[in-house]
Design a protein around this motif. Sequence first.
Motif, PDB file in Angstrom:
ATOM      1  N   GLY A  12      44.522  51.208  12.586  1.00 17.34           N
ATOM      2  CA  GLY A  12      44.336  52.025  13.783  1.00 17.34           C
ATOM      3  C   GLY A  12      42.924  51.813  14.289  1.00 17.34           C
ATOM      4  O   GLY A  12      42.486  50.692  14.498  1.00 17.34           O
ATOM      5  N   ALA A  13      42.172  52.886  14.438  1.00 18.57           N
ATOM      6  CA  ALA A  13      40.797  52.786  14.913  1.00 18.57           C
ATOM      7  C   ALA A  13      39.789  52.820  13.778  1.00 18.57           C
ATOM      8  O   ALA A  13      38.588  52.753  14.007  1.00 18.57           O
ATOM      9  N   MET A  14      40.270  52.913  12.540  1.00 17.56           N
ATOM     10  CA  MET A  14      39.378  53.067  11.381  1.00 17.56           C
ATOM     11  C   MET A  14      39.284  51.776  10.580  1.00 17.56           C
ATOM     12  O   MET A  14      40.260  51.057  10.422  1.00 17.56           O
ATOM     13  N   SER A  15      38.101  51.529  10.049  1.00 19.86           N
ATOM     14  CA  SER A  15      37.883  50.406   9.157  1.00 19.86           C
ATOM     15  C   SER A  15      37.878  50.933   7.729  1.00 19.86           C
ATOM     16  O   SER A  15      37.179  51.895   7.415  1.00 19.86           O
TER      17      SER A  15
ATOM     18  N   LYS B 179      41.297  46.824   9.257  1.00 17.02           N
ATOM     19  CA  LYS B 179      41.294  47.807  10.351  1.00 17.02           C
ATOM     20  C   LYS B 179      42.682  48.410  10.445  1.00 17.02           C
ATOM     21  O   LYS B 179      43.664  47.701  10.668  1.00 17.02           O
TER      22      LYS B 179
END
Length: 146
Positions: A105-108, A103
């Motif tokens: 930031g907010a992204m996987s 992960k």
Amino acid sequence: MKYMILWLGLTVLFALVEAGTVAMVSIWFAAGSLCALIAAALGAGPVVQAVVFLAVSGILLAALRPLARKYLKKTRTNVDSLPGTEGIVTEDIHNLEAVGRVKLGAMSWAARSTSGDPIPAGTVVRVDRIEGVRAFVTPVKENVEI
């Protein structure tokens, strides 16, 4: 009069090209053609106008472009901003099994270990590079609560 229209047209063209590229490519020529337009308005002949255009464009290009490149920093965005950032492993990373997620930031992101060593979930990692849709990472800290 026809040369004034030519220089005005070139000034506008170079300015539009610069606005479309924002790469400091043609602004020098826009300034040179503007100076040639002024020379034409003052009654200079076509040879003088051409010399003014070439001289002003060349001098500005040689003198200011290196300064502009030095002081106008490029801001990295999107994927280019990820190398060097830290994230957390959310799914064990095993290169040979082609599995692993991190992960950022907010992204996987799909992730692989830069060294090839497995990295367990919960490990804080640093992004070394991005290749396609995979983040290549190196462990920074061992297991953190997810």
